[in-house]
Design an enzyme around this catalytic site. Structure first.
Site, PDB file in Angstrom:
ATOM      1  N   HIS A  60       1.583   0.310  -6.934  1.00 11.88           N
ATOM      2  CA  HIS A  60       1.365  -1.141  -6.922  1.00 11.88           C
ATOM      3  C   HIS A  60       0.039  -1.528  -6.294  1.00 11.88           C
ATOM      4  CE1 HIS A  60       2.604  -1.912  -2.685  1.00 11.88           C
ATOM      5  NE2 HIS A  60       3.511  -0.969  -2.875  1.00 11.88           N
TER       6      HIS A  60
ATOM      7  N   ASP B 167       0.019   2.249   1.266  1.00 10.05           N
ATOM      8  CA  ASP B 167       0.994   1.374   0.603  1.00 10.05           C
ATOM      9  C   ASP B 167       0.274   0.234  -0.079  1.00 10.05           C
ATOM     10  OD1 ASP B 167       3.321   0.196  -0.225  1.00 10.05           O
ATOM     11  OD2 ASP B 167       3.907  -0.547   1.743  1.00 10.05           O
TER      12      ASP B 167
ATOM     13  N   GLU C  68       4.733  -5.780  -6.045  1.00 14.81           N
ATOM     14  CA  GLU C  68       5.870  -4.964  -5.611  1.00 14.81           C
ATOM     15  C   GLU C  68       6.438  -5.475  -4.298  1.00 14.81           C
ATOM     16  OE1 GLU C  68       8.193  -1.886  -3.583  1.00 14.81           O
ATOM     17  OE2 GLU C  68       6.308  -2.715  -2.884  1.00 14.81           O
ATOM     18  N   GLU C  69       5.544  -5.945  -3.420  1.00 19.82           N
ATOM     19  CA  GLU C  69       5.950  -6.211  -2.036  1.00 19.82           C
ATOM     20  C   GLU C  69       6.865  -7.426  -1.874  1.00 19.82           C
ATOM     21  OE1 GLU C  69       5.810  -4.162   0.139  1.00 19.82           O
ATOM     22  OE2 GLU C  69       3.968  -2.998   0.118  1.00 19.82           O
TER      23      GLU C  69
ATOM     24  N   ASP D  95       4.830   5.579  -4.655  1.00 20.11           N
ATOM     25  CA  ASP D  95       4.830   4.462  -3.700  1.00 20.11           C
ATOM     26  C   ASP D  95       5.501   4.874  -2.403  1.00 20.11           C
ATOM     27  OD1 ASP D  95       4.571   2.013  -2.477  1.00 20.11           O
ATOM     28  OD2 ASP D  95       6.251   1.083  -3.557  1.00 20.11           O
TER      29      ASP D  95
ATOM     30  N   HIS E  42       3.230  -1.203   6.541  1.00 26.09           N
ATOM     31  CA  HIS E  42       3.184  -2.668   6.685  1.00 26.09           C
ATOM     32  C   HIS E  42       2.553  -3.115   8.006  1.00 26.09           C
ATOM     33  CE1 HIS E  42       6.768  -3.251   3.635  1.00 26.09           C
ATOM     34  NE2 HIS E  42       5.752  -2.585   3.134  1.00 26.09           N
TER      35      HIS E  42
END
Lengths: 460, 460
Positions: free
Chosen positions: A278, A290, A324-325, A352, A426
């Site tokens: 992504h 990520d 995606e998130e 991912d 994240h």
């Protein structure tokens, strides 16, 4: 005797096939390790674009970059697939939090993605610590109403795959605030989803319950969570209050895109093998692991084929999925379009889970007999490259919707080593500097090698 | 029928043995992952002691620390084993180098361990670039005499195990300067042994030829090597000179120690399983991955047994070897003492390839049938922990001398993932911050698990 001879002939043919495959593997890994372009592409994405949450100007920059990148590799077709995506913003003002006991202790905090804001002056309330969603039910509205619910079940370090630890603790972040809201909580704070004890909060998406007014929801660092929990144990409940403020909001949906590059199949142009990651990332991070790594690895797989002059029989697509998130809209759109265009999909592979050293692949819903066959025939090819763990398991969020729309597709997850992923997941430490060039390149090669096998031999 | 029944009984016994082992594995990994002490021990070693080259005051501090650490774990016996070690020092004054062409370009440099100094004003000469030791022979004395030999064969990134790349390129550092001296070179510079292109030199030991006067030898960064090579191609040879100075010297040997901790065997106190790493490190680095992690993992393995109340049948020793980096005196001494004391050694395991995520173990010289048996019976136990690569291969420098003195010993190397090791190997970036807590702990657990199996079932 004739039977024996033909068996021998078959064996020789099979062996030479194996030898051909083995040779192709070596070429793929050589190209990745001596001429890889993914690392420098990732540097650009992380350092010149950076955070790129869906709907943001940076997400659009990333779309433009992704298209140009794949065009520069000379793929047969590069195009954008339009998709409407949510547009959540953290807001310009600072986020802040204070544990308010005998003294006032500031702690790092970050709004969870898709959360609502607090009032401008913040929100203050007593804290009730819980360790599961079920506990909310047991406690009931009388105990929860008017309070800030503090989800503090630690990430269990006993899982060898950290992804399992994430799933195990994750309901607190995914669903916790929405459930707390139902019981009248005024806000929710969640212990960061990491086995590491450090002082930066890990953001991530949180859901809301339709029909229930959403409450402000935020992540606090694991250190802050330990501190708050200790203070709640030491002092009587009403004496500890928690204050925090955040300024996030959800704006109208924005137009965005999946970015798709394609090598057209020489034999079956309308049969597809998809490989993707992504393009969007959380707003706090460079989104290196990520999922910048997944993006550049997907493009690398096709670039490697081009560099080696390998023309796949089936069409191979690199897809940079958007959103995606916080919505999965890109993955849903890709699946929808696949069905609409009556595309036949052989397999889809998603990367991912970070660009760490490869371990193998997880096969999602593949019949046991096929998986066994793959282990017998393909595993030996991957052993010299340490990417030979071929097991059943989850594939990926962006390719999963294909299962509904193109049921024949085989869903496959790239499985890198997972030990370091949730240290940085994240957070602002998910940066380019934390990606190893060799690990990244070995991943690209593993993915290209698997696509090659599927293209050559199918998955039946 | 009777035969069948007894076969069934044997099967059940075998299964339950497997189940017992599997349960013990889970306990070992749980202890390591939830209660591990190695990470904090490593922090102390790196941050409070730091670089600890043999013979230095810091090496003595590390000895004292190591003894205290194992005493604090309550092992049955903790003691020092005296050994004389070389004492090489880099010297107080700054090292410096300049590529002297049309302009003067300073480049980072570091004396190779055990090298001699340049004159105080440095050394200047024309440079001759070579790519192998054989090339020196071909060129001969007339081409080499009076020059600085520049070894510039790159670390080959095609090897999947970076250790193989290190061995492949390593002769340039290990032997290159000594061979260049034979042909009359005035000094030697070596491209750093890393696949990474960066700007810090990787030091490491270099050998000398008895009877040949040693010449100053140093490592330059890979970036500097690329630059120098480009300049040599662009401009005629005599126009490019290289200047460098270094102040290193070899002082008289110093008394030092291996640090040994032991859990005494309940059944065979005079049969030993050794697990170890090396306590010394290069002077430029904290020696986190090389080899602080090996040290703390070895002590952890025994600590885990203590914590679980597991009392080994055979004596298990954690050995912190001294002087792996520039002399191997600790390993030699340990092997010598083992023979002198008529100790029976079942196995020795070494962790000296970094504290990265475990892949498995390499068995050095084990009969093929035994290795096959291990793969059949033990591999399944390691699979859930991703440490199941049990192959033939090199074990380790410190335990290797045991092969001579106690031929019955099985030599085993701990095999972590190797991709990141040579980015930081022998450089100032080999620091605590580059070690992952979980990776380290999984390694400790893997090592404890293997020792447990050997203790229970032997290696025959």
């Amino acid at each position: 005797m004739k039977k024996l001879l033909s068996l021998a002939a078959m064996l020789i043919a099979a062996l030479s096939l194996q030898a051909q495959d083995s040779l192709m593997f070596r070429k793929i890994y050589d190209e990745a390790l001596t001429n890889g372009k993914g690392y420098e592409a990732l540097r650009y994405l992380c350092k010149n674009i950076g955070p790129r949450l869906s709907g943001s100007p940076n997400a659009q920059k990333a779309v433009d970059w992704g298209k140009k990148l794949m065009e520069s590799y000379g793929f047969d077709r590069v195009y954008l697939q339009e998709v409407m995506v949510p547009h959540w913003v953290r807001g310009a003002k600072e986020e802040a939090a204070i544990i308010d006991g005998k003294t006032r202790i500031p702690v790092p905090i970050a709004a969870l993605g898709m959360s609502v804001a607090t009032p401008a002056s913040g929100i203050t309330a007593n804290v009730i610590e819980v360790h599961s969603l079920k506990e909310l039910e047991t406690l009931g509205e009388s105990a929860i109403k008017g309070k800030i619910v503090f989800f503090n079940r630690p990430f269990n370090p006993r899982f060898i795959e950290t992804g399992d630890g994430y799933s195990d603790a994750g309901d607190q972040r995914f669903m916790g605030p929405a459930v707390a809201a139902k019981y009248g909580a005024v806000a929710a704070i969640v212990r960061s989803l990491t086995p590491d004890i450090n002082d930066y909060p890990h953001t991530g998406g949180t859901l809301s319950t339709p029909g229930v007014k959403a409450i402000p929801a935020a992540a606090i660092s694991t250190q802050a969570a330990e501190k708050l929990s200790r203070m709640l144990k030491l002092r009587k409940l009403p004496l500890i209050k928690f204050w925090f403020k955040q300024n996030c909001q959800t704006l109208p949906d924005e137009k965005s895109y999946n970015v798709i590059g394609e090598l057209t199949g020489t034999e079956n142009p309308n049969k597809f093998i998809t490989v993707g990651g992504h393009l969007d990332s959380w707003d706090l991070a460079e989104g290196a692991h990520d999922d910048g790594t997944g993006i550049v690895q997907s493009a690398e797989a096709l670039r490697i084929f081009k560099a080696l002059g390998y023309r796949p029989k089936n069409s191979v697509r690199a897809v940079f999925f958007m959103n995606e998130e916080n919505g999965h809209k890109g993955g849903l759109k890709y699946a929808e379009e696949a069905a609409k265009n009556k595309e036949e999909h052989i397999a889809a592979i998603e990367s991912d889970f970070g660009g760490f050293t490869p371990r193998g692949f997880t096969f999602d819903g593949l019949p046991a007999a096929t998986l066994e066959k793959i282990n017998k025939e393909w595993k030996p090819l991957f052993v010299p490259y340490y990417s030979d763990r071929l097991t059943a398991g989850f594939s990926g969020t962006d390719i999963e919707p294909l299962r509904e729309t193109v049921p024949s597709v085989a869903l496959i997850g790239f499985l890198p080593d997972s030990q370091r992923y949730f240290d940085i997941h994240h957070t602002p430490t998910d940066v380019f500097e934390n990606v190893s060039k060799r690990e990244l390149e070995l991943g690209s090669a593993s993915m290209a090698a698997l696509i090659y096998l599927i293209d050559q031999h199918g998955l039946k």
